[in-house]
Enzyme design. Structure first.
Site, PDB file in Angstrom:
ATOM      1  N   CYS A 132      -0.561   4.126   2.088  1.00  0.00           N
ATOM      2  CA  CYS A 132      -0.422   3.986   3.543  1.00  0.00           C
ATOM      3  C   CYS A 132       1.013   4.263   3.981  1.00  0.00           C
ATOM      4  O   CYS A 132       1.239   4.881   5.009  1.00  0.00           O
ATOM      5  CB  CYS A 132      -0.754   2.571   4.013  1.00  0.00           C
ATOM      6  SG  CYS A 132      -2.135   1.811   3.213  1.00  0.00           S
ATOM      7  N   ASP A 133       1.970   3.746   3.242  1.00  0.00           N
ATOM      8  CA  ASP A 133       3.346   3.698   3.746  1.00  0.00           C
ATOM      9  C   ASP A 133       4.341   4.559   2.982  1.00  0.00           C
ATOM     10  O   ASP A 133       5.456   4.771   3.447  1.00  0.00           O
ATOM     11  CB  ASP A 133       3.847   2.236   3.710  1.00  0.00           C
ATOM     12  CG  ASP A 133       2.986   1.326   4.579  1.00  0.00           C
ATOM     13  OD1 ASP A 133       2.461   1.813   5.594  1.00  0.00           O
ATOM     14  OD2 ASP A 133       2.831   0.140   4.234  1.00  0.00           O
TER      15      ASP A 133
ATOM     16  N   CYS B  11       0.836  -1.201   0.000  1.00  0.00           N
ATOM     17  CA  CYS B  11       0.000   0.000   0.000  1.00  0.00           C
ATOM     18  C   CYS B  11       0.870   1.250   0.000  1.00  0.00           C
ATOM     19  O   CYS B  11       1.329   1.697   1.054  1.00  0.00           O
ATOM     20  CB  CYS B  11      -0.943  -0.005   1.195  1.00  0.00           C
ATOM     21  SG  CYS B  11      -1.985   1.456   1.240  1.00  0.00           S
TER      22      CYS B  11
END
Ligand code: NAP
Length: 332
Positions: free
Chosen positions: A154-155, A151
């Site tokens: 997300c990261d 992701c």
């Protein structure tokens, strides 16, 4: 499941999952006075790593340009929060837990959630979506949370990736989208794809390949993720599947963007699924499953379209199917 559980209330409809399918089903069911209960998923580290946190895959994406009604596009998390707010506004009851067990062999259907509560329902809408696949290499597993991710949204902004080269694996829309997104932070993005042609839609592929920071690595697979305990990922070894040649790409992270698998584990084999794990709809124009009174909507039952708008449409259909089925049983 504990057969002695004896919940006092039987819900008319329980919706499991909180992507576009789940929220649309909840909005329709609430407006049909069915008092739906929607299990949006638990907020846990396990769900974070599996990509199954509440609000589904769109909550893990950036700009959504193809959801009608947003002429200038909308950020995925904003779209999902709006759907949640709308469902709550029309009266859906939201529970921030997972359904961990379900018994479809008895009526009413019995479920248990991640807080240990037992729930009974006359009908169920499964809208649990799908979650990101990983390559399955032991070295990939070792470096999850230390540079391996599925992701980018997300990261990608983590300090470990800033100004460093990164690897994205895959050739679909997700790989192009994630690769393009990561160029905000990375010094360079290697797009490793097992063929010499992208599967992604033309617009997404052209955008990615035109980005000066993205370089495709064609006909190649990741053989091993390289790194150590102190630094995490330091590179990947890729193998050209036509020549057999291997080489090392220096990288501070590897992002897998190789498709998704339907989230059906909690069903424990009680609904018919196809060979890829998608719930089989019994009538191609409806959302009926192999168990009467259980309906499925969105990516968990769609191996073809997998779009936010098609998931929302299926959520609408599932709610109408449930409403009609309940009415035929005399439950209003
Ligand atoms: P996808 O279209 O299924 O693409 C998966 C990619 O990963 C393919 O290129 C595939 O290679 C590759 N792959 C699969 N297994 C692999 C493995 N074990 N090792 C190496 N490579 C592997 O999945 P997706 O990109 O996640 O897209 C899913 C759906 O979501 C699509 O319908 C897409 O249009 C949609 N989507 C839309 C947007 C958007 O519109 N903004 C963004 C993201 C996704 P092959 O090509 O060789 O099969």
């Amino acid at each position: 499941m504990n057969a002695t559980s004896n919940p006092t209330a039987v819900e008319k409809v329980v919706i499991i999952g909180s992507g576009p399918a789940g929220w649309t089903a909840a909005i329709y069911a609430a407006r049909a006075m069915l008092s739906p209960v929607i299990y949006e998923g638990a907020i846990s580290e396990e769900n974070r790593l599996a990509g199954t946190l509440p609000l589904g895959q769109l909550n893990l994406t950036t700009e959504v340009e193809n959801f009608p009604g947003w002429p200038k596009g909308v950020m995925g998390p904003d779209l999902m929060m709006n759907m949640r707010t709308q469902a709550e506004h029309v009266g859906a009851k939201i529970i921030t837990e997972d359904i961990t067990e379900i018994d479809l062999s008895r009526r009413p259907f019995m479920m248990k959630d991640s807080a240990g509560q037992t729930i009974a329902a006359h009908s169920v809408i499964v809208a649990t979506g799908a979650s990101a696949n990983y390559l399955g290499l032991p070295s990939e597993e070792r470096f999850k949370n230390m540079g391996v991710s599925a992701c980018a949204v997300c990261d990608g902004a983590l300090p470990r990736f800033r100004g460093k080269p990164l690897v994205v694996v895959g050739g679909g829309d997700s790989a192009c989208e994630e690769g393009t997104y990561l160029t905000k932070f990375a010094s360079a993005v290697h797009l490793v794809h097992r063929r010499d042609q992208l599967r992604a839609s033309k617009i997404m592929a052209e955008r990615a390949l035109a980005n000066p920071k993205i370089s495709p690595v064609w006909d190649s697979v990741v053989d091993e993720v390289l790194g150590d305990d102190a630094q995490g990922v330091t590179g990947v070894r890729v193998k050209n599947i036509k020549t057999g040649e291997t080489r090392t790409l220096e990288a501070a992270g590897m992002f897998a963007a190789i498709g998704h698998t339907p989230n059906i584990k909690f069903l424990n084999g009680q609904l018919e699924i196809d060979e890829k794990g998608f719930i089989v709809l019994q009538d191609k124009f409806r959302t009926t499953t192999s168990v009467e009174g259980v309906f499925a909507a969105g990516d968990v039952a769609d191996s073809t379209y997998k779009q936010a708008i098609t998931a929302a449409g299926m959520g609408c259909k599932a709610s109408l199917d449930a409403e009609r089925w309940l009415a035929a049983k005399g439950i209003h």
